[in-house]
Design an enzyme around this catalytic site. Structure first.
Site, PDB file in Angstrom:
ATOM      1  N   HIS A 175       0.856  -1.201   0.000  1.00  0.00           N
ATOM      2  CA  HIS A 175       0.000   0.000   0.000  1.00  0.00           C
ATOM      3  C   HIS A 175       0.886   1.243   0.000  1.00  0.00           C
ATOM      4  O   HIS A 175       2.094   1.202   0.277  1.00  0.00           O
ATOM      5  CB  HIS A 175      -0.889  -0.003   1.247  1.00  0.00           C
TER       6      HIS A 175
HETATM    7  O1  LIG Z   1       5.605  -0.395  13.642  1.00  0.00           O
HETATM    8  P1  LIG Z   1       4.259  -0.442  12.994  1.00  0.00           P
HETATM    9  O2  LIG Z   1       3.083  -0.527  13.919  1.00  0.00           O
HETATM   10  O3  LIG Z   1       4.087   0.602  11.926  1.00  0.00           O
HETATM   11  O4  LIG Z   1       4.278  -1.853  12.236  1.00  0.00           O
HETATM   12  C1  LIG Z   1       3.169  -2.167  11.465  1.00  0.00           C
HETATM   13  C2  LIG Z   1       3.647  -2.555  10.106  1.00  0.00           C
HETATM   14  O5  LIG Z   1       4.344  -1.483   9.568  1.00  0.00           O
HETATM   15  P2  LIG Z   1       5.858  -1.675   9.073  1.00  0.00           P
HETATM   16  O6  LIG Z   1       6.587  -2.280  10.251  1.00  0.00           O
HETATM   17  O7  LIG Z   1       5.799  -2.631   7.923  1.00  0.00           O
HETATM   18  O8  LIG Z   1       6.277  -0.296   8.735  1.00  0.00           O
HETATM   19  C3  LIG Z   1       2.448  -2.839   9.238  1.00  0.00           C
HETATM   20  O9  LIG Z   1       2.929  -3.197   7.947  1.00  0.00           O
HETATM   21  P3  LIG Z   1       2.359  -2.353   6.691  1.00  0.00           P
HETATM   22  O10 LIG Z   1       3.147  -2.825   5.504  1.00  0.00           O
HETATM   23  O11 LIG Z   1       0.885  -2.703   6.634  1.00  0.00           O
HETATM   24  O12 LIG Z   1       2.600  -0.903   7.003  1.00  0.00           O
HETATM   25  C4  LIG Z   1       1.663  -3.990   9.825  1.00  0.00           C
HETATM   26  O13 LIG Z   1       0.521  -4.205   9.010  1.00  0.00           O
HETATM   27  C5  LIG Z   1       1.239  -3.658  11.250  1.00  0.00           C
HETATM   28  O14 LIG Z   1       0.612  -4.774  11.781  1.00  0.00           O
HETATM   29  C6  LIG Z   1       2.437  -3.324  12.086  1.00  0.00           C
HETATM   30  O15 LIG Z   1       3.336  -4.420  12.051  1.00  0.00           O
HETATM   31  P4  LIG Z   1       3.861  -5.061  13.431  1.00  0.00           P
HETATM   32  O16 LIG Z   1       4.944  -6.005  13.010  1.00  0.00           O
HETATM   33  O17 LIG Z   1       2.650  -5.735  14.006  1.00  0.00           O
HETATM   34  O18 LIG Z   1       4.358  -3.922  14.275  1.00  0.00           O
END
Ligand SMILES: O=P(O)(O)O[C@H]1[C@H](OP(=O)(O)O)[C@@H](OP(=O)(O)O)[C@H](O)[C@@H](O)[C@H]1OP(=O)(O)O
Length: 437
Positions: free
Chosen positions: A57
């Site tokens: 996304h």
């Molecule tokens: O640290 P956050 O809460 O932003 O982590 C998100 C994930 O973001 P990312 O670490 O990839 O920047 C999010 O992935 P996304 O691609 O959808 O932005 C994920 O969906 C969300 O569950 C968080 O991941 P986490 O590993 O559960 O912290």
């Protein structure tokens, strides 16, 4: 230089919170520029048969978890910090905490633009297959994760095509398929052994407690002139994310960025790479194996398109656009062996990993994408071209014999074991484990 364009000096270290433009800087001047010279098929005879694009996304708001951390940092600074530096005065008197918990990772307007522009660039790169004719013929399919940021990104990609072709009379459709786009939610073995296992990220946890992060915390406490214990690793992460989100969402170089120098940002980037390495990538075998369902779906679709083409039929699915998450792409990259590092990332080898190939800032910005293009180059010569973020990548193990567009059969031979095995239900142990009674 970046400073001239008001780009934070640490913008290339934002990991999965980074802007797509930092990975392809030529886009800063022209957001629909394409790098077609790098993608030339081996011969002008080559014709695209099928294209699959798996896309993260676009730019989003922080998740609730991180908004809470930012709020706590903002209150700490307001309550405990004073100072005369201009950037500090800006934080104290001008900058307001505008993020709210209900934003919870929703797509922002920049994220809409990210996907619209990606649609235009991919159509410019592959005009014979991403075409108005194919769209009107129902030959371009869309699949998305159920998460609002992914659905809205899918609608944005479709709007990019509609605007480019001035289409107003086409009813776009998409299919929500979390089994494919959120396979990590369905893989019992991954959930038990990694996602819900507090020990799974021990290397990241140890790095957070280690000397490099401690030094970053102390330097930030000194810049804020507050006692060291106040600047915990959560507070450091919140400050890093405030700089990253202010830039990604509003393209501003916010005063929060002044809390970090480049060395600090490299430590933060490594900590975030440790999280992704162990939670989604090479740290544990189940991380990549959980993407078997998506891996098989991609190759089944390529085989179907090739068989229809070979038998002279119309290829019923010329283009597939699949929108998911960073954690959709990273396990698949890992299963394919992309960005595999010589040494695992651990809490104790940061210093020797400065030139690592496993770098999520380059792999997984907002709107990151993995594109596979299947070509018919004539005379039974079928080739498969992989691209990550619009740049050619090499399937590991095929380098010595091929240019960046190997024979499709060679790719399938390279992944033969996975194509024969990699059964999602088996690797994820979806059946009930034999419970000793
Ligand atoms: O640290 P956050 O809460 O932003 O982590 C998100 C994930 O973001 P990312 O670490 O990839 O920047 C999010 O992935 P996304 O691609 O959808 O932005 C994920 O969906 C969300 O569950 C968080 O991941 P986490 O590993 O559960 O912290």
């Amino acid at each position: 230089s970046p400073e001239d364009q008001n780009i934070p000096h640490i913008a290339k270290y934002f990991s999965t919170k980074g802007r797509y433009e930092e990975v392809n800087p030529y886009l800063i001047k022209n957001i629909t520029a394409v790098n077609s010279s790098a993608l030339q098929p081996p011969s002008p005879l080559c014709r695209e048969i099928h294209l699959t694009a798996i896309i993260r996304h676009g730019t989003r708001y922080p998740t609730t978890k991180n908004v809470k951390k930012m709020q706590k940092l903002y209150e700490l600074v307001q309550d405990r910090v004073s100072g005369t530096e201009e950037w500090l005065r800006e934080i104290l008197t001008q900058w307001t905490m505008w993020y709210t918990e209900d934003m919870d990772g929703r797509l922002v307007q920049k994220g809409v633009q990210d996907l619209k522009h990606l649609a235009v660039r991919l159509a410019k790169l592959f005009p014979s297959i991403i075409s108005e004719e194919k769209l009107r013929g129902g030959l371009i399919k869309f699949i998305t994760s159920s998460k609002h940021r992914c659905v809205n990104s899918t609608l944005s990609f479709q709007a990019g095509l509609a605007e480019m072709w001035a289409i107003k009379d086409v009813q776009f459709e998409y299919t929500v398929n979390d089994a494919l786009m959120r396979f990590f939610d369905k893989c019992t073995k991954f959930i038990d052994e990694v996602d819900k296992n507090p020990l799974a990220l021990v290397e990241m946890d140890k790095f957070i407690q280690g000397p490099e992060m401690k030094r970053v915390q102390e330097k930030i406490a000194d810049r804020l002139n507050v006692p060291y214990p106040l600047i915990t690793d959560d507070m450091v992460e919140a400050a890093f994310y405030l700089c990253a989100y202010e830039f990604a969402i509003k393209t501003v170089n916010s005063p929060w960025c002044r809390l970090f120098d480049e060395a600090d940002a490299q430590v933060m980037e490594y900590k975030l790479d440790l999280k992704q390495f162990w939670k989604r990538a090479y740290g544990y075998d189940i991380n990549s194996k959980s993407s078997c369902i998506l891996f098989h779906d991609v190759f089944e679709r390529l085989d179907k398109a090739l068989n229809e083409h070979k038998s002279g039929q119309k290829v019923t699915e010329a283009v597939t656009v699949q929108v998911g998450h960073a954690e959709t792409l990273l396990p698949l990259f890992t299963l394919l062996g992309f960005f595999k590092n010589a040494e695992p990332l651990t809490s104790s080898n940061f210093a020797s990993q400065t030139r690592r190939s496993f770098r999520t800032s380059r792999m997984l910005p907002y709107a990151a994408n993995f594109v596979l293009v299947l070509y018919d180059c004539g005379g039974g010569d079928f080739r498969l071209q992989p691209l990550v973020n619009e740049q050619p990548v090499i399937f590991p193990g095929l380098t010595e014999r091929q240019d960046s567009m190997p024979l499709y059969e060679d790719v399938k031979r390279q992944y033969e074991e996975l194509l024969k095995g990699c059964d999602f239900e088996t690797v994820c142990e979806l059946f009930e484990k034999n419970v000793e009674v």
